[in-house]
Design an enzyme around this catalytic site. Sequence first.
Site, PDB file in Angstrom:
ATOM      1  N   TYR A  17      68.205  -3.907  19.375  1.00 40.54           N
ATOM      2  CA  TYR A  17      67.921  -4.270  20.763  1.00 40.54           C
ATOM      3  C   TYR A  17      68.275  -5.741  21.006  1.00 40.54           C
ATOM      4  O   TYR A  17      67.773  -6.640  20.335  1.00 40.54           O
ATOM      5  CB  TYR A  17      66.451  -4.032  21.106  1.00 40.54           C
ATOM      6  CG  TYR A  17      66.074  -2.577  21.248  1.00 40.54           C
ATOM      7  CD1 TYR A  17      67.036  -1.570  21.314  1.00 40.54           C
ATOM      8  CD2 TYR A  17      64.740  -2.191  21.321  1.00 40.54           C
ATOM      9  CE1 TYR A  17      66.689  -0.237  21.448  1.00 40.54           C
ATOM     10  CE2 TYR A  17      64.374  -0.854  21.455  1.00 40.54           C
ATOM     11  CZ  TYR A  17      65.354   0.114  21.515  1.00 40.54           C
ATOM     12  OH  TYR A  17      64.998   1.433  21.648  1.00 40.54           O
TER      13      TYR A  17
ATOM     14  N   SER B  11      62.995   6.374  28.078  1.00 38.38           N
ATOM     15  CA  SER B  11      63.474   6.466  29.461  1.00 38.38           C
ATOM     16  C   SER B  11      62.672   7.486  30.267  1.00 38.38           C
ATOM     17  O   SER B  11      63.240   8.336  30.951  1.00 38.38           O
ATOM     18  CB  SER B  11      64.966   6.824  29.498  1.00 38.38           C
ATOM     19  OG  SER B  11      65.519   6.566  30.772  1.00 38.38           O
ATOM     20  N   PRO B  12      61.346   7.402  30.243  1.00 39.82           N
ATOM     21  CA  PRO B  12      60.530   8.396  30.943  1.00 39.82           C
ATOM     22  C   PRO B  12      60.610   8.298  32.465  1.00 39.82           C
ATOM     23  O   PRO B  12      60.238   9.243  33.161  1.00 39.82           O
ATOM     24  CB  PRO B  12      59.118   8.090  30.453  1.00 39.82           C
ATOM     25  CG  PRO B  12      59.141   6.616  30.163  1.00 39.82           C
ATOM     26  CD  PRO B  12      60.506   6.378  29.587  1.00 39.82           C
ATOM     27  N   LEU B  13      61.080   7.157  32.982  1.00 37.96           N
ATOM     28  CA  LEU B  13      61.204   6.980  34.433  1.00 37.96           C
ATOM     29  C   LEU B  13      62.648   7.058  34.904  1.00 37.96           C
ATOM     30  O   LEU B  13      62.942   6.773  36.064  1.00 37.96           O
ATOM     31  CB  LEU B  13      60.586   5.636  34.851  1.00 37.96           C
ATOM     32  CG  LEU B  13      59.080   5.504  34.650  1.00 37.96           C
ATOM     33  CD1 LEU B  13      58.605   4.091  34.993  1.00 37.96           C
ATOM     34  CD2 LEU B  13      58.325   6.534  35.489  1.00 37.96           C
TER      35      LEU B  13
ATOM     36  N   GLY C  83      63.996   4.347  36.915  1.00 33.03           N
ATOM     37  CA  GLY C  83      63.408   4.184  38.238  1.00 33.03           C
ATOM     38  C   GLY C  83      64.049   5.005  39.336  1.00 33.03           C
ATOM     39  O   GLY C  83      63.738   4.817  40.512  1.00 33.03           O
TER      40      GLY C  83
END
Length: 338
Positions: A74, A245-247, A250
């Site tokens: 990262y 990446s649960p959202l 956005g």
Amino acid sequence: RRAAGIAAEGGAVEKVLLPHTDLEVSRVIAGCMKLGGGWTGGVVVGETHAAQASAFIAGALDAGVNYFDHADVYAWGNAEEAFGRGLALTPGLRPRIVIQTKCGIRWKDEPAGAPHRYDFSRGHIVASAEGSLRRLKTDYLDVLLLHRPDPLWEGEEIAAAFAELKAAGKVRRFGVSNMNAGQMAYLQHFLDEPLVANQLQMSLLHHGFVEAGISFNQGSEGYPQGWEGALEYCRLNGVALQAWSPLDKGLLVGAPLGSMSPAQRAAAELLRGMAAEKGVPPEAIALAWLLRHPAGIMPVLGTTDPGRFAACAAATSVRFSREEWYSLLEAARGRPMP
């Protein structure tokens, strides 16, 4: 078996016991990928990045989030470096948090002429963990995950690396990321202790984990190859499912409706309507859809804004009926249930 729930206090994120451990962790995980200047390149980590990381850690803890997710790649290592410097600004904080990182991805031209690849060799796993320890400025990692499957992996070699790191007190628990049921079963065969987590892309828009069961025996073009048995393997073997990446960056909670596909727009309208009805931010509804699943899914948030933790923390207080959960799924599928 689902991790045992522990009641939340003061509206904070609920705590659960990470399977096969005595670690009490937040149900929501703070993703650290954007720390250290992000992916812009050429960044030298300094005091500003350390201060940002310190505020990030404090904001997460204020919301009840004590579980932090990293990877050695990262921001080309800068995310771990910034986090470590930020952590050092508050002496005595380390025992209050749980640090997880990942290894196995190697970039192109490292060293010069080498291709982009994955590396689960014993030497690389050990060296990567030791590099993460240096950057994070800690003596141990609570959890180390193998980042992406290496086609050339050998179970015996991975087991030897894990045993070496654990015997030295450098890593306490191990898991995987982006692996299917067969890969988990293969690796587990060589290990003396259970894998504790598998981190996968899971969200309302990336719902292959439920689509695999719904579309089985239906001849559906949308049948997701790779998910067959993965959800069930994790549930039967007590492997925590972590959702990256649960959202969906956005998309459903903040993007203009006109920029979406018909299915995305239908899901976004329904999601935002539910948020208004329940009096919570849209992010809470998107995350609560994952939390409602009995597999005990743990979303990994990608925000570095401490203020957004409160909005996401509200997800653990949202209660969905079966009908509400299926309504969101059907909207996101873009077609009726079979």
